[in-house]
Design a protein around this motif. Structure first.
Motif, PDB file in Angstrom:
ATOM      1  N   GLU A   1      59.269  41.555  47.861  1.00 18.12           N
ATOM      2  CA  GLU A   1      59.937  41.417  49.165  1.00 18.12           C
ATOM      3  C   GLU A   1      59.336  42.358  50.202  1.00 18.12           C
ATOM      4  O   GLU A   1      59.261  42.022  51.376  1.00 18.12           O
ATOM      5  N   GLN A   2      58.902  43.545  49.780  1.00 16.36           N
ATOM      6  CA  GLN A   2      58.309  44.518  50.701  1.00 16.36           C
ATOM      7  C   GLN A   2      56.943  44.063  51.210  1.00 16.36           C
ATOM      8  O   GLN A   2      56.460  44.580  52.210  1.00 16.36           O
ATOM      9  N   LEU A   3      56.313  43.117  50.529  1.00 10.91           N
ATOM     10  CA  LEU A   3      54.974  42.670  50.891  1.00 10.91           C
ATOM     11  C   LEU A   3      54.970  41.524  51.899  1.00 10.91           C
ATOM     12  O   LEU A   3      53.918  41.162  52.419  1.00 10.91           O
ATOM     13  N   ALA A   4      56.138  40.975  52.184  1.00  8.71           N
ATOM     14  CA  ALA A   4      56.233  39.885  53.153  1.00  8.71           C
ATOM     15  C   ALA A   4      55.722  40.348  54.515  1.00  8.71           C
ATOM     16  O   ALA A   4      56.037  41.449  54.975  1.00  8.71           O
ATOM     17  N   GLY A   5      54.881  39.531  55.125  1.00  7.64           N
ATOM     18  CA  GLY A   5      54.343  39.830  56.450  1.00  7.64           C
ATOM     19  C   GLY A   5      53.145  40.767  56.433  1.00  7.64           C
ATOM     20  O   GLY A   5      52.569  41.063  57.475  1.00  7.64           O
ATOM     21  N   LYS A   6      52.758  41.229  55.273  1.00  2.00           N
ATOM     22  CA  LYS A   6      51.652  42.186  55.173  1.00  2.00           C
ATOM     23  C   LYS A   6      50.376  41.503  54.680  1.00  2.00           C
ATOM     24  O   LYS A   6      50.410  40.423  54.102  1.00  2.00           O
ATOM     25  N   ILE A   7      49.255  42.164  54.918  1.00  2.00           N
ATOM     26  CA  ILE A   7      47.993  41.766  54.320  1.00  2.00           C
ATOM     27  C   ILE A   7      47.990  42.389  52.929  1.00  2.00           C
ATOM     28  O   ILE A   7      48.150  43.604  52.787  1.00  2.00           O
ATOM     29  N   VAL A   8      47.846  41.566  51.900  1.00  2.00           N
ATOM     30  CA  VAL A   8      47.855  42.048  50.517  1.00  2.00           C
ATOM     31  C   VAL A   8      46.470  41.810  49.932  1.00  2.00           C
ATOM     32  O   VAL A   8      45.973  40.681  49.924  1.00  2.00           O
ATOM     33  N   VAL A   9      45.843  42.882  49.458  1.00  2.00           N
ATOM     34  CA  VAL A   9      44.482  42.819  48.933  1.00  2.00           C
ATOM     35  C   VAL A   9      44.526  42.918  47.413  1.00  2.00           C
ATOM     36  O   VAL A   9      44.948  43.934  46.860  1.00  2.00           O
ATOM     37  N   ASP A  10      44.076  41.849  46.758  1.00  2.00           N
ATOM     38  CA  ASP A  10      43.987  41.808  45.302  1.00  2.00           C
ATOM     39  C   ASP A  10      42.598  42.275  44.894  1.00  2.00           C
ATOM     40  O   ASP A  10      41.605  41.685  45.293  1.00  2.00           O
ATOM     41  N   ILE A  11      42.533  43.336  44.086  1.00  2.00           N
ATOM     42  CA  ILE A  11      41.234  43.833  43.628  1.00  2.00           C
ATOM     43  C   ILE A  11      41.002  43.525  42.156  1.00  2.00           C
ATOM     44  O   ILE A  11      39.989  43.925  41.588  1.00  2.00           O
ATOM     45  N   THR A  12      41.923  42.819  41.533  1.00  2.00           N
ATOM     46  CA  THR A  12      41.884  42.658  40.088  1.00  2.00           C
ATOM     47  C   THR A  12      40.768  41.741  39.605  1.00  2.00           C
ATOM     48  O   THR A  12      40.282  40.878  40.333  1.00  2.00           O
ATOM     49  N   ASN A  13      40.404  41.950  38.373  1.00  2.00           N
ATOM     50  CA  ASN A  13      39.532  41.048  37.636  1.00  2.00           C
ATOM     51  C   ASN A  13      40.326  40.625  36.399  1.00  2.00           C
ATOM     52  O   ASN A  13      40.558  41.462  35.515  1.00  2.00           O
ATOM     53  N   PRO A  14      40.755  39.373  36.348  1.00  2.00           N
ATOM     54  CA  PRO A  14      41.605  38.929  35.234  1.00  2.00           C
ATOM     55  C   PRO A  14      40.793  38.677  33.954  1.00  2.00           C
ATOM     56  O   PRO A  14      40.711  37.553  33.455  1.00  2.00           O
ATOM     57  N   VAL A  15      40.203  39.731  33.448  1.00  2.00           N
ATOM     58  CA  VAL A  15      39.336  39.662  32.275  1.00  2.00           C
ATOM     59  C   VAL A  15      40.178  39.801  31.010  1.00  2.00           C
ATOM     60  O   VAL A  15      41.117  40.586  30.962  1.00  2.00           O
ATOM     61  N   ASN A  16      39.818  39.061  29.990  1.00  2.00           N
ATOM     62  CA  ASN A  16      40.426  39.249  28.686  1.00  2.00           C
ATOM     63  C   ASN A  16      39.822  40.540  28.127  1.00  2.00           C
ATOM     64  O   ASN A  16      38.694  40.533  27.624  1.00  2.00           O
ATOM     65  N   PHE A  17      40.540  41.640  28.247  1.00  2.00           N
ATOM     66  CA  PHE A  17      40.004  42.942  27.871  1.00  2.00           C
ATOM     67  C   PHE A  17      39.992  43.169  26.360  1.00  2.00           C
ATOM     68  O   PHE A  17      39.432  44.153  25.894  1.00  2.00           O
ATOM     69  N   GLU A  18      40.578  42.264  25.589  1.00  5.76           N
ATOM     70  CA  GLU A  18      40.487  42.365  24.131  1.00  5.76           C
ATOM     71  C   GLU A  18      39.132  41.873  23.649  1.00  5.76           C
ATOM     72  O   GLU A  18      38.548  42.435  22.727  1.00  5.76           O
ATOM     73  N   THR A  19      38.636  40.809  24.281  1.00  3.88           N
ATOM     74  CA  THR A  19      37.387  40.195  23.815  1.00  3.88           C
ATOM     75  C   THR A  19      36.232  40.312  24.800  1.00  3.88           C
ATOM     76  O   THR A  19      35.082  40.131  24.421  1.00  3.88           O
ATOM     77  N   PHE A  20      36.526  40.564  26.060  1.00  2.00           N
ATOM     78  CA  PHE A  20      35.517  40.596  27.125  1.00  2.00           C
ATOM     79  C   PHE A  20      34.698  39.305  27.176  1.00  2.00           C
ATOM     80  O   PHE A  20      33.540  39.307  27.570  1.00  2.00           O
ATOM     81  N   ASP A  21      35.316  38.179  26.793  1.00  2.00           N
ATOM     82  CA  ASP A  21      34.555  36.935  26.757  1.00  2.00           C
ATOM     83  C   ASP A  21      35.059  35.859  27.711  1.00  2.00           C
ATOM     84  O   ASP A  21      34.513  34.752  27.730  1.00  2.00           O
ATOM     85  N   SER A  22      36.098  36.153  28.489  1.00  2.00           N
ATOM     86  CA  SER A  22      36.597  35.122  29.406  1.00  2.00           C
ATOM     87  C   SER A  22      37.540  35.734  30.441  1.00  2.00           C
ATOM     88  O   SER A  22      38.007  36.860  30.297  1.00  2.00           O
ATOM     89  N   LEU A  23      37.789  34.922  31.466  1.00  2.00           N
ATOM     90  CA  LEU A  23      38.834  35.247  32.429  1.00  2.00           C
ATOM     91  C   LEU A  23      40.144  34.664  31.903  1.00  2.00           C
ATOM     92  O   LEU A  23      40.131  33.671  31.169  1.00  2.00           O
ATOM     93  N   THR A  24      41.256  35.249  32.281  1.00  2.00           N
ATOM     94  CA  THR A  24      42.552  34.821  31.746  1.00  2.00           C
ATOM     95  C   THR A  24      43.305  33.874  32.666  1.00  2.00           C
ATOM     96  O   THR A  24      44.424  33.504  32.351  1.00  2.00           O
ATOM     97  N   VAL A  25      42.711  33.475  33.758  1.00  2.00           N
ATOM     98  CA  VAL A  25      43.350  32.518  34.667  1.00  2.00           C
ATOM     99  C   VAL A  25      42.693  31.149  34.463  1.00  2.00           C
ATOM    100  O   VAL A  25      41.557  31.074  33.990  1.00  2.00           O
ATOM    101  N   PRO A  26      43.372  30.071  34.818  1.00  2.00           N
ATOM    102  CA  PRO A  26      42.782  28.742  34.647  1.00  2.00           C
ATOM    103  C   PRO A  26      41.457  28.607  35.412  1.00  2.00           C
ATOM    104  O   PRO A  26      41.251  29.246  36.444  1.00  2.00           O
ATOM    105  N   ALA A  27      40.579  27.762  34.912  1.00  2.00           N
ATOM    106  CA  ALA A  27      39.236  27.584  35.484  1.00  2.00           C
ATOM    107  C   ALA A  27      39.260  27.111  36.929  1.00  2.00           C
ATOM    108  O   ALA A  27      38.310  27.336  37.670  1.00  2.00           O
ATOM    109  N   ASP A  28      40.323  26.474  37.354  1.00  2.00           N
ATOM    110  CA  ASP A  28      40.398  25.991  38.730  1.00  2.00           C
ATOM    111  C   ASP A  28      41.237  26.911  39.619  1.00  2.00           C
ATOM    112  O   ASP A  28      41.676  26.512  40.692  1.00  2.00           O
TER     113      ASP A  28
END
Length: 191
Positions: free
Chosen positions: A62-89
């Protein structure tokens, strides 16, 4: 002068804080212990690992409404380092944007390591931050904050380009984890 809130006090939060203050802007760092402190920045950087995003959005959405929100994440599977954890599309940034319809979500900083961001250089090149998002004014505001520090920033296109930025970040992390490049190295851009 911009006021930036950075949620996350780890290496990337500290590096982004350094860039922001070097450019004459003010920073508010918010760690886990600061959950009761309100977010006051017009630009809010989510400098947390991707698995922590759900909790941050649940606590502060709720505090983020109206703000510029910057996502810096990399959704990497950190157990295997072999894929991203979000859908391909999709991308982590697209998922965050879907959960924050009242915010202007950008993807940035995920293709740089903390060391190269803080130093302002990648080898002999100036560090470059790639910025993707659907709101031109939000991108321009973030690019101005980054550029004021001497670090370069490039508009990488619409938010749908976040998928490619996350793939590039994943590749860089994989190379560093496999000791093919150092954690103080990375990709540079000659423009």
């Amino acid at each position: 002068m911009a006021h930036i809130s950075i949620i996350g006090t780890g290496n990337m939060g500290q590096a982004i804080s350094s860039v922001v203050t070097k450019g004459g802007n003010s920073v508010e760092l918010l760690g886990k212990a600061d959950i009761d402190k309100p977010v006051t920045g017009d630009i809010v950087v989510l400098a947390v690992p991707y698995p922590a995003v759900d909790q941050v959005l649940a606590q502060r959405g709720e505090q983020l409404a109206g703000k510029i929100v910057v996502d810096i994440t990399n959704p990497v599977n950190f157990e295997t380092f072999d894929s991203l954890t979000v859908p391909a599309d999709s991308s982590a940034a697209a998922e965050i944007a879907g959960r924050l319809p009242g915010s202007r979500v950008l993807k940035a900083f995920n293709t740089t390591f903390a060391g190269t961001l803080a130093a302002g250089t990648v080898g002999p090149l100036t560090t470059t931050v790639l910025v993707a998002g659907d709101d031109a004014d939000a991108k321009a505001a973030l690019i101005e904050v980054i550029g004021a520090s001497g670090v370069k920033a490039i508009d990488a296109g619409a938010l749908k380009r976040a998928r490619e930025l996350e793939a590039l970040g994943f590749l860089q992390i994989s190379l560093a984890a496999g000791e093919k490049v150092s954690w103080t190295g990375g990709f540079g851009i000659v423009a």
